[in-house]
Scaffold this motif. Structure first.
Motif, PDB file in Angstrom:
ATOM      1  N   HIS A  40     -13.933  10.703  -0.795  1.00  0.00           N
ATOM      2  CA  HIS A  40     -14.745   9.526  -1.104  1.00  0.00           C
ATOM      3  C   HIS A  40     -13.841   8.313  -1.283  1.00  0.00           C
ATOM      4  O   HIS A  40     -12.868   8.362  -2.033  1.00  0.00           O
ATOM      5  N   TRP A  41     -14.157   7.222  -0.598  1.00  0.00           N
ATOM      6  CA  TRP A  41     -13.369   5.987  -0.627  1.00  0.00           C
ATOM      7  C   TRP A  41     -14.216   4.834  -1.154  1.00  0.00           C
ATOM      8  O   TRP A  41     -15.385   4.711  -0.802  1.00  0.00           O
ATOM      9  N   LEU A  42     -13.604   3.983  -1.954  1.00  0.00           N
ATOM     10  CA  LEU A  42     -14.185   2.731  -2.429  1.00  0.00           C
ATOM     11  C   LEU A  42     -13.306   1.610  -1.886  1.00  0.00           C
ATOM     12  O   LEU A  42     -12.122   1.546  -2.212  1.00  0.00           O
ATOM     13  N   LEU A  43     -13.870   0.742  -1.060  1.00  0.00           N
ATOM     14  CA  LEU A  43     -13.106  -0.364  -0.488  1.00  0.00           C
ATOM     15  C   LEU A  43     -13.578  -1.670  -1.093  1.00  0.00           C
ATOM     16  O   LEU A  43     -14.792  -1.897  -1.226  1.00  0.00           O
ATOM     17  N   ASN A  44     -12.630  -2.522  -1.460  1.00  0.00           N
ATOM     18  CA  ASN A  44     -12.944  -3.760  -2.163  1.00  0.00           C
ATOM     19  C   ASN A  44     -12.029  -4.874  -1.656  1.00  0.00           C
ATOM     20  O   ASN A  44     -10.839  -4.672  -1.483  1.00  0.00           O
ATOM     21  N   TYR A  45     -12.615  -6.039  -1.411  1.00  0.00           N
ATOM     22  CA  TYR A  45     -11.837  -7.238  -1.110  1.00  0.00           C
ATOM     23  C   TYR A  45     -12.401  -8.385  -1.925  1.00  0.00           C
ATOM     24  O   TYR A  45     -13.576  -8.709  -1.830  1.00  0.00           O
ATOM     25  N   GLU A  46     -11.539  -8.980  -2.744  1.00  0.00           N
ATOM     26  CA  GLU A  46     -11.942 -10.118  -3.560  1.00  0.00           C
ATOM     27  C   GLU A  46     -11.227 -11.364  -3.053  1.00  0.00           C
ATOM     28  O   GLU A  46     -10.003 -11.445  -3.117  1.00  0.00           O
ATOM     29  N   ASN A  47     -12.001 -12.312  -2.575  1.00  0.00           N
ATOM     30  CA  ASN A  47     -11.464 -13.578  -2.126  1.00  0.00           C
ATOM     31  C   ASN A  47     -11.275 -14.456  -3.347  1.00  0.00           C
ATOM     32  O   ASN A  47     -12.238 -14.783  -4.040  1.00  0.00           O
ATOM     33  N   ASP A  48     -10.046 -14.861  -3.614  1.00  0.00           N
ATOM     34  CA  ASP A  48      -9.735 -15.668  -4.797  1.00  0.00           C
ATOM     35  C   ASP A  48     -10.476 -17.000  -4.824  1.00  0.00           C
ATOM     36  O   ASP A  48     -10.664 -17.590  -5.873  1.00  0.00           O
ATOM     37  N   LYS A  49     -10.927 -17.471  -3.663  1.00  0.00           N
ATOM     38  CA  LYS A  49     -11.605 -18.762  -3.592  1.00  0.00           C
ATOM     39  C   LYS A  49     -13.068 -18.682  -3.977  1.00  0.00           C
ATOM     40  O   LYS A  49     -13.723 -19.678  -4.177  1.00  0.00           O
ATOM     41  N   GLN A  50     -13.625 -17.445  -4.082  1.00  0.00           N
ATOM     42  CA  GLN A  50     -15.025 -17.292  -4.460  1.00  0.00           C
ATOM     43  C   GLN A  50     -15.141 -17.304  -5.984  1.00  0.00           C
ATOM     44  O   GLN A  50     -14.261 -16.883  -6.691  1.00  0.00           O
ATOM     45  N   VAL A  51     -16.258 -17.772  -6.459  1.00  0.00           N
ATOM     46  CA  VAL A  51     -16.508 -17.780  -7.906  1.00  0.00           C
ATOM     47  C   VAL A  51     -17.645 -16.844  -8.209  1.00  0.00           C
ATOM     48  O   VAL A  51     -18.587 -16.719  -7.511  1.00  0.00           O
TER      49      VAL A  51
ATOM     50  N   LEU B 119       0.839  -1.195   0.000  1.00  0.00           N
ATOM     51  CA  LEU B 119       0.000   0.000   0.000  1.00  0.00           C
ATOM     52  C   LEU B 119       0.879   1.252   0.000  1.00  0.00           C
ATOM     53  O   LEU B 119       1.781   1.375   0.822  1.00  0.00           O
ATOM     54  N   VAL B 120       0.620   2.151  -0.932  1.00  0.00           N
ATOM     55  CA  VAL B 120       1.296   3.450  -0.963  1.00  0.00           C
ATOM     56  C   VAL B 120       0.224   4.507  -1.198  1.00  0.00           C
ATOM     57  O   VAL B 120      -0.504   4.455  -2.190  1.00  0.00           O
ATOM     58  N   LEU B 121       0.111   5.469  -0.268  1.00  0.00           N
ATOM     59  CA  LEU B 121      -0.831   6.570  -0.387  1.00  0.00           C
ATOM     60  C   LEU B 121      -0.027   7.853  -0.281  1.00  0.00           C
ATOM     61  O   LEU B 121       0.703   8.052   0.681  1.00  0.00           O
ATOM     62  N   MET B 122      -0.122   8.689  -1.318  1.00  0.00           N
ATOM     63  CA  MET B 122       0.643   9.936  -1.342  1.00  0.00           C
ATOM     64  C   MET B 122      -0.295  11.126  -1.294  1.00  0.00           C
ATOM     65  O   MET B 122      -1.411  11.063  -1.804  1.00  0.00           O
ATOM     66  N   GLY B 123       0.178  12.223  -0.692  1.00  0.00           N
ATOM     67  CA  GLY B 123      -0.591  13.450  -0.637  1.00  0.00           C
ATOM     68  C   GLY B 123       0.333  14.651  -0.710  1.00  0.00           C
ATOM     69  O   GLY B 123       1.542  14.536  -0.557  1.00  0.00           O
ATOM     70  N   SER B 124      -0.261  15.828  -0.950  1.00  0.00           N
ATOM     71  CA  SER B 124       0.510  17.057  -1.076  1.00  0.00           C
ATOM     72  C   SER B 124      -0.377  18.254  -0.757  1.00  0.00           C
ATOM     73  O   SER B 124      -1.583  18.224  -0.992  1.00  0.00           O
TER      74      SER B 124
ATOM     75  N   ALA C 192      -9.621   4.406  -4.291  1.00  0.00           N
ATOM     76  CA  ALA C 192      -9.939   2.977  -4.233  1.00  0.00           C
ATOM     77  C   ALA C 192      -8.894   2.276  -3.381  1.00  0.00           C
ATOM     78  O   ALA C 192      -7.691   2.454  -3.584  1.00  0.00           O
ATOM     79  N   LEU C 193      -9.350   1.489  -2.418  1.00  0.00           N
ATOM     80  CA  LEU C 193      -8.468   0.746  -1.536  1.00  0.00           C
ATOM     81  C   LEU C 193      -8.793  -0.736  -1.692  1.00  0.00           C
ATOM     82  O   LEU C 193      -9.889  -1.178  -1.348  1.00  0.00           O
ATOM     83  N   ILE C 194      -7.845  -1.475  -2.255  1.00  0.00           N
ATOM     84  CA  ILE C 194      -8.002  -2.912  -2.450  1.00  0.00           C
ATOM     85  C   ILE C 194      -7.416  -3.605  -1.225  1.00  0.00           C
ATOM     86  O   ILE C 194      -6.220  -3.471  -0.941  1.00  0.00           O
ATOM     87  N   CYS C 195      -8.243  -4.325  -0.507  1.00  0.00           N
ATOM     88  CA  CYS C 195      -7.839  -4.916   0.768  1.00  0.00           C
ATOM     89  C   CYS C 195      -7.378  -6.358   0.600  1.00  0.00           C
ATOM     90  O   CYS C 195      -7.756  -7.040  -0.359  1.00  0.00           O
TER      91      CYS C 195
ATOM     92  N   PHE D 210     -22.172  -8.713  -6.944  1.00  0.00           N
ATOM     93  CA  PHE D 210     -22.341  -9.661  -8.047  1.00  0.00           C
ATOM     94  C   PHE D 210     -20.994 -10.067  -8.643  1.00  0.00           C
ATOM     95  O   PHE D 210     -20.886 -11.105  -9.271  1.00  0.00           O
ATOM     96  N   TRP D 211     -19.953  -9.274  -8.450  1.00  0.00           N
ATOM     97  CA  TRP D 211     -18.632  -9.655  -8.974  1.00  0.00           C
ATOM     98  C   TRP D 211     -17.829 -10.474  -7.962  1.00  0.00           C
ATOM     99  O   TRP D 211     -16.660 -10.769  -8.164  1.00  0.00           O
ATOM    100  N   GLY D 212     -18.484 -10.854  -6.851  1.00  0.00           N
ATOM    101  CA  GLY D 212     -17.888 -11.776  -5.899  1.00  0.00           C
ATOM    102  C   GLY D 212     -16.999 -11.131  -4.853  1.00  0.00           C
ATOM    103  O   GLY D 212     -16.259 -11.824  -4.165  1.00  0.00           O
ATOM    104  N   ALA D 213     -17.059  -9.831  -4.725  1.00  0.00           N
ATOM    105  CA  ALA D 213     -16.211  -9.131  -3.763  1.00  0.00           C
ATOM    106  C   ALA D 213     -17.031  -8.629  -2.587  1.00  0.00           C
ATOM    107  O   ALA D 213     -18.252  -8.524  -2.657  1.00  0.00           O
ATOM    108  N   LEU D 214     -16.333  -8.310  -1.518  1.00  0.00           N
ATOM    109  CA  LEU D 214     -16.913  -7.568  -0.418  1.00  0.00           C
ATOM    110  C   LEU D 214     -16.562  -6.110  -0.714  1.00  0.00           C
ATOM    111  O   LEU D 214     -15.389  -5.770  -0.871  1.00  0.00           O
ATOM    112  N   PHE D 215     -17.580  -5.267  -0.829  1.00  0.00           N
ATOM    113  CA  PHE D 215     -17.393  -3.897  -1.302  1.00  0.00           C
ATOM    114  C   PHE D 215     -18.205  -2.931  -0.456  1.00  0.00           C
ATOM    115  O   PHE D 215     -19.288  -3.250   0.006  1.00  0.00           O
ATOM    116  N   GLY D 216     -17.662  -1.733  -0.268  1.00  0.00           N
ATOM    117  CA  GLY D 216     -18.391  -0.663   0.389  1.00  0.00           C
ATOM    118  C   GLY D 216     -17.775   0.671   0.035  1.00  0.00           C
ATOM    119  O   GLY D 216     -16.635   0.738  -0.442  1.00  0.00           O
TER     120      GLY D 216
END
Length: 122
Positions: A111-122, A44-49, A66-69, A96-102
């Motif tokens: 505004h933040w978009l958080l996403n976690y995709e479990n590779d074991k889910q189809v 994870l790298v988050l930069m600001g200025s 967007a933060l991919i967890c 519907f794309w198999g992720a946990l999202f909020g």
């Protein structure tokens, strides 16, 4: 950025305009402005200025972060911490794309978009 460090963990570094090679070219009033702030935690790298155009900062809704967890526990912790003092706009849920999202707007209006995709889910 210190708020984001509290939420996400990691190491935070700052470089002011006065500490940079730009120092001699910038107005004295900008010496304490943050040229670069970098939060790192693993991949994870988050930069600001603080550097903005002459017309100043216009806070709006044109950008989402967007933060991919890495796992379900991480997304739940980050969602809770980032939304504290802000607004939870879309609660964490399976998609519907198999992720946990909020999504959320933090206490600074970002505004933040958080996403976690479990590779074991189809």
């Amino acid at each position: 950025m210190t708020f984001y460090k509290e939420c996400l963990g990691g190491q935070l570094t700052f470089q002011t305009v006065g500490e940079s090679p730009l120092s001699g070219k910038m107005p004295k009033k900008m010496k304490n402005c943050i040229l670069h702030s970098i939060l790192t935690k693993g991949d994870l790298v988050l930069m600001g200025s603080d550097m903005v155009v002459d017309s100043g900062l216009l806070n709006g809704n044109s950008v989402s972060i967007a933060l991919i967890c890495s796992n379900e526990s991480e997304i739940k912790i980050y969602y809770e911490k980032l939304s504290e003092g802000g607004q939870a706009t879309h609660p964490l849920e399976r998609t519907f794309w198999g992720a946990l999202f909020g999504s959320l707007t933090d206490k600074y209006g970002k505004h933040w978009l958080l996403n976690y995709e479990n590779d074991k889910q189809v």
